[in-house]
Enzyme design. Structure first.
Site, short mmCIF file in Angstrom:
data_model
loop_
_atom_site.label_atom_id
_atom_site.label_comp_id
_atom_site.label_asym_id
_atom_site.label_seq_id
_atom_site.Cartn_x
_atom_site.Cartn_y
_atom_site.Cartn_z
N LYS A 52 4.90 0.43 0.23
CA LYS A 52 4.02 1.15 -0.71
C LYS A 52 4.66 2.48 -1.12
CE LYS A 52 -0.02 -1.24 1.04
NZ LYS A 52 -1.27 -1.30 1.77
N GLN A 96 -4.43 2.30 5.83
CA GLN A 96 -3.91 0.97 6.14
C GLN A 96 -4.73 0.33 7.26
OE1 GLN A 96 -1.57 -0.51 4.33
NE2 GLN A 96 -1.48 -2.37 5.55
N ASP A 119 -7.62 0.98 -3.15
CA ASP A 119 -7.62 -0.34 -2.50
C ASP A 119 -8.77 -1.20 -3.05
OD1 ASP A 119 -5.66 -1.07 -0.66
OD2 ASP A 119 -6.50 0.18 0.92
#
Ligand code: GUN
Length: 291
Positions: A52, A96, A119
């Site tokens: 990422k 995460q 997200d």
């Protein structure tokens, strides 16, 4: 059979994003900024977060990596989230997953300001997506719909069977696939589905998102079906430099010859998932979801 090249499509999308970033900066704007919070040292999470950050660099985004050891308290994590929520120089951030057991993932997700939830996991974004309002759509579903679109695969009126009902993939994808822009007729299959093989054989578009390596075999696929493999189970391998290889949810060699289109693992859905996060961050920077 056409092999869907997610790597190529993702590279095209990254190029498009990079061009937009260049224009923003040339016009005196600030480069989009994504932050990632990583707790602990889980091998998979380390890899995904490193990608990422690398992706951000590749398109000209600013990125920040915030690390904690796995004994971080929930309170400490929530306090950092509050700080990021109020950082005007930050367009979006992710925490995460998975998190250590002593931290409530749901509490963490709900602590993120929906405007920065790139997200697309916050219930506000999921809810907005369900009723067709602009929202951040979680990366894998977004990537899959974009792949189908860019390969001009007909979805209208098609039977789409999604195997798996996770909050991250199966469930949001089922909503997207039934929306007016896509117009598929959707079945969500899961561990309690009766006659699963027969249900799968009915699919014009079969999407495997169960996380069980090589679960979908040739006898579950109709001739001419489009097969999308979301599986990314890491298994040990002595044939790769990293010592790991990715296995999909589809037994590729058994299924490929029957399909009109199929995604490989790796190089199918995975790269699209990565680029979708960049896309959401760009949308945030441009204030396109929440005005
Ligand atoms: N863990 C596995 N996939 C994801 C993802 O897309 N986002 C976050 N935050 N964690 C993950």
């Amino acid at each position: 059979m056409i092999l869907i090249d997610g790597k190529k499509v993702a590279a095209e999308m990254k190029q498009e994003i990079a061009e937009e970033v260049k224009k923003i900066v040339e016009n005196g704007g600030r480069a989009p900024h994504l932050a990632a919070i990583l707790v602990g040292h889980d091998g998979g999470s380390e890899t995904y977060v490193a990608y990422k950050i690398k992706d951000c660099e590749a398109v000209g985004f600013k990125s920040s990596l915030i690390r904690y050891e796995d004994d971080v308290t929930e309170e400490e994590l929530l306090s950092k989230i509050d700080e990021l929520n109020n950082d005007d120089e930050l367009d979006g951030f992710i925490v995460q997953l998975p998190l250590p057991k002593h931290i409530s993932e749901q509490k963490v997700i709900e602590a993120i300001n929906p405007k920065k939830d790139v997200d697309g996991f916050h219930p506000a974004n999921v809810g907005r997506m369900v009723i067709g309002l602009p929202s951040y759509i979680s990366a894998t579903p977004y990537g899959i719909v974009e792949l189908l679109k860019r390969y001009n695969i007909e979805t209208s009126g098609k039977n789409c069977v999604i195997v798996g009902r996770s909050n991250i993939v199966g469930r949001p994808l089922s909503v997207l696939m039934s929306q007016k822009a896509v117009n598929a007729t959707v079945t969500v299959a899961h561990s309690r589905t009766k006659d699963l093989e027969e249900v799968c054989r009915n699919a014009d578009i079969l999407i495997a998102a169960i996380g069980v390596p090589e679960f979908v075999k040739g006898n579950m696929v109709k001739d001419g079906a489009v097969v999308i493999d979301v599986g990314t189970t890491r298994v040990k391998s002595d044939k790769t430099k990293s010592g790991w290889k990715l296995k999909g949810d589809v037994l590729f060699e058994d299924v490929a010859d029957k399909c009109s289109y199929i995604t490989p693992v790796p190089g199918g859905v995975g790269p699209m998932t990565r680029v979708s996060l960049l896309q959401n961050t760009l949308l945030s920077a441009k204030k396109e979801i929440y005005k």
